[in-house]
Design a protein around this motif. Structure first.
Motif, PDB file in Angstrom:
ATOM      1  N   HIS A 158       0.582  -1.426   0.279  1.00 46.88           N
ATOM      2  CA  HIS A 158       0.336   0.114  -0.266  1.00 46.88           C
ATOM      3  C   HIS A 158       0.963   1.229   0.051  1.00 46.88           C
ATOM      4  O   HIS A 158       1.832   1.141   0.900  1.00 46.88           O
ATOM      5  N   PRO A 159       0.489   2.096  -0.824  1.00 47.28           N
ATOM      6  CA  PRO A 159       1.386   4.013  -0.516  1.00 47.28           C
ATOM      7  C   PRO A 159       1.860   3.895   0.513  1.00 47.28           C
ATOM      8  O   PRO A 159       2.658   4.655   0.896  1.00 47.28           O
ATOM      9  N   ASN A 160       0.575   3.970   1.899  1.00 50.66           N
ATOM     10  CA  ASN A 160       0.878   4.643   3.336  1.00 50.66           C
ATOM     11  C   ASN A 160       2.025   3.295   3.938  1.00 50.66           C
ATOM     12  O   ASN A 160       2.656   4.267   4.838  1.00 50.66           O
ATOM     13  N   THR A 161       2.421   2.484   2.565  1.00 53.48           N
ATOM     14  CA  THR A 161       3.675   1.807   3.618  1.00 53.48           C
ATOM     15  C   THR A 161       4.514   2.085   3.016  1.00 53.48           C
ATOM     16  O   THR A 161       5.620   2.061   3.762  1.00 53.48           O
ATOM     17  N   VAL A 162       4.587   2.778   2.157  1.00 49.89           N
ATOM     18  CA  VAL A 162       6.102   3.389   1.686  1.00 49.89           C
ATOM     19  C   VAL A 162       5.769   4.207   2.357  1.00 49.89           C
ATOM     20  O   VAL A 162       7.194   4.448   2.587  1.00 49.89           O
ATOM     21  N   ARG A 163       5.138   5.341   2.328  1.00 53.36           N
ATOM     22  CA  ARG A 163       5.223   6.244   3.308  1.00 53.36           C
ATOM     23  C   ARG A 163       5.492   6.050   4.569  1.00 53.36           C
ATOM     24  O   ARG A 163       6.910   7.847   5.171  1.00 53.36           O
ATOM     25  N   TYR A 164       5.065   4.990   5.234  1.00 48.36           N
ATOM     26  CA  TYR A 164       6.003   4.960   6.637  1.00 48.36           C
ATOM     27  C   TYR A 164       6.888   4.869   7.142  1.00 48.36           C
ATOM     28  O   TYR A 164       8.419   5.152   7.500  1.00 48.36           O
ATOM     29  N   ARG A 165       7.674   3.753   6.025  1.00 52.67           N
ATOM     30  CA  ARG A 165       8.906   3.656   5.453  1.00 52.67           C
ATOM     31  C   ARG A 165       9.876   4.335   5.044  1.00 52.67           C
ATOM     32  O   ARG A 165      11.254   5.312   5.490  1.00 52.67           O
ATOM     33  N   VAL A 166       9.939   5.147   3.827  1.00 52.07           N
ATOM     34  CA  VAL A 166      10.173   6.327   3.869  1.00 52.07           C
ATOM     35  C   VAL A 166      10.960   7.473   5.379  1.00 52.07           C
ATOM     36  O   VAL A 166      11.758   8.164   5.743  1.00 52.07           O
ATOM     37  N   ARG A 167       8.961   7.937   6.033  1.00 49.64           N
ATOM     38  CA  ARG A 167       9.656   8.696   7.339  1.00 49.64           C
ATOM     39  C   ARG A 167      10.067   8.104   8.085  1.00 49.64           C
ATOM     40  O   ARG A 167      10.967   8.938   8.831  1.00 49.64           O
ATOM     41  N   ARG A 168      10.151   6.984   8.333  1.00 46.75           N
ATOM     42  CA  ARG A 168      10.437   6.088   9.198  1.00 46.75           C
ATOM     43  C   ARG A 168      12.542   6.471   9.050  1.00 46.75           C
ATOM     44  O   ARG A 168      13.418   7.073   9.519  1.00 46.75           O
ATOM     45  N   PHE A 169      13.233   6.187   7.653  1.00 48.48           N
ATOM     46  CA  PHE A 169      14.187   6.914   7.679  1.00 48.48           C
ATOM     47  C   PHE A 169      15.044   7.773   7.610  1.00 48.48           C
ATOM     48  O   PHE A 169      15.847   8.209   8.548  1.00 48.48           O
ATOM     49  N   GLU A 170      13.733   8.872   7.611  1.00 45.09           N
ATOM     50  CA  GLU A 170      13.734  10.317   7.094  1.00 45.09           C
ATOM     51  C   GLU A 170      13.929  10.462   8.864  1.00 45.09           C
ATOM     52  O   GLU A 170      14.486  11.640   9.162  1.00 45.09           O
ATOM     53  N   GLU A 171      13.573  10.031   9.694  1.00 45.74           N
ATOM     54  CA  GLU A 171      12.925  10.305  10.971  1.00 45.74           C
ATOM     55  C   GLU A 171      14.573   9.798  11.674  1.00 45.74           C
ATOM     56  O   GLU A 171      15.248  10.426  12.311  1.00 45.74           O
ATOM     57  N   ALA A 172      15.204   8.392  10.859  1.00 43.62           N
ATOM     58  CA  ALA A 172      16.447   8.358  11.978  1.00 43.62           C
ATOM     59  C   ALA A 172      17.672   8.892  11.617  1.00 43.62           C
ATOM     60  O   ALA A 172      18.883   8.361  12.487  1.00 43.62           O
ATOM     61  N   THR A 173      17.348   8.716   9.868  1.00 48.85           N
ATOM     62  CA  THR A 173      19.090   9.479   9.350  1.00 48.85           C
ATOM     63  C   THR A 173      19.053  11.219   9.941  1.00 48.85           C
ATOM     64  O   THR A 173      20.326  11.024   9.289  1.00 48.85           O
ATOM     65  N   GLY A 174      17.739  11.937   9.474  1.00 46.78           N
ATOM     66  CA  GLY A 174      17.780  13.595   9.763  1.00 46.78           C
ATOM     67  C   GLY A 174      17.860  13.829   8.039  1.00 46.78           C
ATOM     68  O   GLY A 174      17.945  14.857   7.911  1.00 46.78           O
TER      69      GLY A 174
END
Length: 207
Positions: A158-174
C-alpha cells in the motif's frame, strides 16, 4: 582511446550462460583507420583500434580518448576504470568516463561508498532493515524519481506503507528525500551496498 571487455563463449556456438564466461578487456583508439592491434594483457583480451565497438550482449566496453600511441599510458587507466564501471553496473553500451562520472566514482571509491552506506543505513539494525524492506523501498523510490505510487506498485504494498518506511528512514537519519543532496547520497549508498553484497567484480579500489 576506447576500452572493451569481451565475455568469450566457452564452447560451441550457443550464447554462453553468465556462469560460463569470464569478462575480457579490449582497448581501442588509433587514428587513420589502422587495423586493431590485439593482444592479452593481465589475462584480458586487449586491442588498440580506431573504431569504438557497438553495443554487444557478449561484451562490456569502456572508452577513453582518442589518444596518440605515445599517450596510451595516460589513457589506459581511464579506459580500465570505464570498463570496470561497465561491469559493475552491467552496462552493455560503451562507457566513457565523461558520460558516467558518478558511476565511475561509486565503482572505484570504496571508502566514500562505505561512509555513505553507514550514513544512510547505519542507524538501522539488520532485523529492522529486513522488516521494513528498507533498501528495497528506498531503491525503488530513487529509481521511480520519488514516486510513492509507482514504488508501492513495484513492491506490491500500500502507498501508506511506502510513506511509513520513508518517514522512518528520514526520522532515523535526519536526511530528507525532498533534498537533492540527500537523495544523491542515498543513491550512492544504495549502489555501493548493491555491489558489495552482490560481490560484483570491480576495479582496484573495490577489491
Amino acid at each position: 582511446m576506447p576500452v572493451q571487455r569481451h565475455e568469450e563463449e566457452t564452447s560451441g556456438t550457443r550464447p554462453p550462460d553468465p556462469g560460463d564466461r569470464e569478462p575480457r578487456l579490449v582497448l581501442g583508439g588509433m587514428p587513420g583507420g589502422i587495423p586493431p592491434l590485439v593482444d592479452r594483457l593481465a589475462g584480458d583480451l586487449t586491442a588498440i583500434t580506431s573504431r569504438v565497438p557497438g553495443r554487444d550482449a557478449a561484451a562490456y566496453v569502456g572508452v577513453a580518448g582518442p589518444a596518440r600511441l605515445t599517450e596510451l599510458a595516460r589513457v589506459f587507466p581511464l579506459a580500465t576504470r570505464a570498463l570496470e564501471t561497465a561491469v559493475a553496473f552491467d552496462l552493455r553500451s560503451p562507457v566513457r568516463p565523461e558520460d558516467r562520472p558518478l558511476e565511475l566514482a561509486v565503482t572505484h571509491d570504496r571508502m566514500i561508498g562505505a561512509i555513505a552506506e553507514r550514513r544512510c543505513l547505519g542507524p538501522f539494525g539488520a532485523a529492522e532493515e529486513r522488516r521494513l524492506m528498507l533498501a528495497e523501498t528506498l531503491s525503488a523510490m530513487v529509481e521511480t524519481d520519488l514516486n510513492v505510487q509507482a514504488t508501492a506498485s513495484r513492491l506490491h504494498v500500500h502507498p501508506n506503507t511506502v510513506r511509513y518506511r520513508v518517514r522512518r528512514f528520514e526520522e532515523a537519519t535526519g536526511l530528507r528525500l525532498t533534498r537533492s543532496r540527500d537523495t544523491f547520497l542515498l543513491w550512492w549508498a544504495l549502489e555501493h551496498r548493491r555491489m558489495r553484497t552482490a560481490g560484483t567484480r570491480r576495479g582496484p579500489g573495490l577489491q
